[in-house]
Design an enzyme around this catalytic site. Structure first.
Site, PDB file in Angstrom:
ATOM      1  N   SER A 287       0.830  -1.622   0.222  1.00 21.63           N
ATOM      2  CA  SER A 287       0.434   0.251  -0.087  1.00 21.63           C
ATOM      3  C   SER A 287       0.982   1.124  -0.185  1.00 21.63           C
ATOM      4  O   SER A 287       0.285   2.190  -0.295  1.00 21.63           O
ATOM      5  CB  SER A 287      -1.128   0.072   0.858  1.00 21.63           C
ATOM      6  OG  SER A 287      -0.415   0.708   2.415  1.00 21.63           O
TER       7      SER A 287
ATOM      8  N   MET B 258      10.522  -7.212   4.260  1.00 25.10           N
ATOM      9  CA  MET B 258      10.323  -7.206   5.995  1.00 25.10           C
ATOM     10  C   MET B 258      12.037  -8.583   5.928  1.00 25.10           C
ATOM     11  O   MET B 258      12.056  -9.511   6.410  1.00 25.10           O
ATOM     12  CB  MET B 258       9.454  -8.547   5.943  1.00 25.10           C
ATOM     13  CG  MET B 258       8.396  -7.629   6.215  1.00 25.10           C
ATOM     14  SD  MET B 258       8.251  -6.512   6.899  1.00 25.10           S
ATOM     15  CE  MET B 258       7.807  -6.284   8.381  1.00 25.10           C
ATOM     16  N   ARG B 259      12.974  -8.303   5.509  1.00 28.83           N
ATOM     17  CA  ARG B 259      14.631  -8.425   4.872  1.00 28.83           C
ATOM     18  C   ARG B 259      15.448  -7.530   5.746  1.00 28.83           C
ATOM     19  O   ARG B 259      15.171  -6.468   4.958  1.00 28.83           O
ATOM     20  CB  ARG B 259      15.133  -9.169   3.781  1.00 28.83           C
ATOM     21  CG  ARG B 259      14.178  -9.700   3.139  1.00 28.83           C
ATOM     22  CD  ARG B 259      13.995 -11.444   3.953  1.00 28.83           C
ATOM     23  NE  ARG B 259      14.466 -12.582   4.263  1.00 28.83           N
ATOM     24  CZ  ARG B 259      14.837 -13.100   4.256  1.00 28.83           C
ATOM     25  NH1 ARG B 259      13.378 -13.497   5.442  1.00 28.83           N
ATOM     26  NH2 ARG B 259      15.270 -14.010   5.242  1.00 28.83           N
TER      27      ARG B 259
ATOM     28  N   HIS C 100       8.844   3.439   8.676  1.00 31.42           N
ATOM     29  CA  HIS C 100       8.608   2.092  10.167  1.00 31.42           C
ATOM     30  C   HIS C 100       7.709   3.081  10.912  1.00 31.42           C
ATOM     31  O   HIS C 100       6.709   4.220  10.524  1.00 31.42           O
ATOM     32  CB  HIS C 100      10.164   2.207  10.783  1.00 31.42           C
ATOM     33  CG  HIS C 100       9.472   1.659  12.271  1.00 31.42           C
ATOM     34  ND1 HIS C 100      10.062  -0.107  11.964  1.00 31.42           N
ATOM     35  CD2 HIS C 100       8.623   2.233  13.455  1.00 31.42           C
ATOM     36  CE1 HIS C 100       9.534  -0.099  13.494  1.00 31.42           C
ATOM     37  NE2 HIS C 100       9.210   0.708  14.013  1.00 31.42           N
TER      38      HIS C 100
ATOM     39  N   ASP D 101      15.946   0.237  12.271  1.00 33.99           N
ATOM     40  CA  ASP D 101      15.117   0.860  12.611  1.00 33.99           C
ATOM     41  C   ASP D 101      16.174   1.736  12.495  1.00 33.99           C
ATOM     42  O   ASP D 101      15.747   2.730  14.152  1.00 33.99           O
ATOM     43  CB  ASP D 101      14.162   0.992  13.282  1.00 33.99           C
ATOM     44  CG  ASP D 101      13.755  -0.231  12.362  1.00 33.99           C
ATOM     45  OD1 ASP D 101      13.184  -0.513  11.770  1.00 33.99           O
ATOM     46  OD2 ASP D 101      12.434  -1.636  13.609  1.00 33.99           O
TER      47      ASP D 101
ATOM     48  N   GLU E 101      -2.249   5.513   7.613  1.00 37.55           N
ATOM     49  CA  GLU E 101      -2.978   6.382   5.889  1.00 37.55           C
ATOM     50  C   GLU E 101      -2.213   7.591   6.129  1.00 37.55           C
ATOM     51  O   GLU E 101      -2.410   8.354   5.288  1.00 37.55           O
ATOM     52  CB  GLU E 101      -4.754   7.252   6.917  1.00 37.55           C
ATOM     53  CG  GLU E 101      -5.499   7.464   6.149  1.00 37.55           C
ATOM     54  CD  GLU E 101      -7.030   7.861   7.021  1.00 37.55           C
ATOM     55  OE1 GLU E 101      -7.568   7.078   7.352  1.00 37.55           O
ATOM     56  OE2 GLU E 101      -7.084   9.268   6.605  1.00 37.55           O
TER      57      GLU E 101
ATOM     58  N   GLU F 274       1.164   7.321   6.629  1.00 36.71           N
ATOM     59  CA  GLU F 274       2.003   6.417   5.817  1.00 36.71           C
ATOM     60  C   GLU F 274       2.198   6.895   4.621  1.00 36.71           C
ATOM     61  O   GLU F 274       3.466   7.689   3.881  1.00 36.71           O
ATOM     62  CB  GLU F 274       2.537   5.269   5.830  1.00 36.71           C
ATOM     63  CG  GLU F 274       2.399   4.624   7.409  1.00 36.71           C
ATOM     64  CD  GLU F 274       3.208   2.991   7.387  1.00 36.71           C
ATOM     65  OE1 GLU F 274       3.882   2.934   7.062  1.00 36.71           O
ATOM     66  OE2 GLU F 274       3.147   2.401   8.663  1.00 36.71           O
TER      67      GLU F 274
END
Ligand code: GAR
Length: 217
Positions: free
Chosen positions: A15, A93-94, A112, A148, A175, A177
């Site tokens: 998204s 997601m790696r 993030h 992060d 929303e 993001e």
């Protein structure tokens, strides 16, 4: 005006990728997506890219068992071949190695779902609720080897409301993001967000912000 070429790395729903696709569709947006790269062949984001006529590639980490360097070298080569200038992690997601992060230093950003440096890692919405914070949100930052971590480019805060659960809070953050990521990309593409040591300095006019209070006064 030549546009900044983006490479967007995804693992799933996409998204945030869609928000970037939509932003790039505006003629005056200073960036364009040169490649969408997924580590999963069935990521829904690949369908979004195909629909928008954007080049895609899949580099499946499972094809490189125990060989992260080869996995990352393949991704790196694919991004270089596409002429990518800025890599945007969008639900990728790696965990990337110091080698990959070093190859793209100050040209690799991530979104993030928390107000960093609070709530690094996974399950950010559950942990924000458990901590009782009154504001939560999202952060776009340059990537450094530690998870992060890295100079913060932009953040958006949303209130935590009475009755929120992790789903309602996640929806509210998501929303924000979708607005924040294109905004951060624009700041970089226009040369307004520049890394200065451990910080990002924003150049040019920035509107004044009023204080936010939650619960409201
Ligand atoms: C987003 O909420 C993004 O911030 C998060 O994953 C979601 C991906 O959604 N990223 C991370 O947690 C990275 N640590 P999307 O695929 O619909 O953009």
């Amino acid at each position: 005006m030549s546009k900044l070429k983006l490479g967007v790395l995804i693992s799933g729903r996409g998204s945030n990728l869609q928000a970037l696709i939509d932003a790039c569709a505006a003629p005056d947006f200073p960036a364009e997506i040169a490649l969408v790269l997924s580590n999963k062949a069935d990521a829904f984001g690949l369908e979004r890219s195909a629909k928008a006529g954007i080049a895609t590639a899949t580099v499946d980490h499972r094809d490189y068992p125990g060989d992260k360097p080869a996995f990352e070298a393949t991704m790196d080569a694919s991004l270089r071949k596409a002429g990518v200038q800025l890599v945007c992690l969008a639900g990728f997601m790696r965990l990337l190695s110091p080698w990959f992060v070093g190859q793209w230093r100050d040209a690799l950003i991530n979104i993030h779902p928390s107000l960093l440096p609070s709530f690094k890692g996974l399950d950010t919405h559950e942990r924000a609720l458990a901590a009782g914070v009154r504001f939560h949100g999202c952060t776009v930052h340059y990537v450094r080897p530690e998870m992060d971590e890295g100079p913060i480019i932009a953040q958006a805060a949303v209130p935590v409301l009475p009755g929120d659960d992790a789903h309602s809070l996640a929806d509210r953050v998501l929303e924000s993001e979708h607005k924040l990521y294109p905004h951060a990309v624009r700041l970089i593409a226009e040369g307004r967000a520049r890394v200065d040591g451990d910080l990002v300095r924003i150049h040019g006019p920035v509107p004044d912000l009023a204080t936010l209070t939650n619960p409201p006064i």
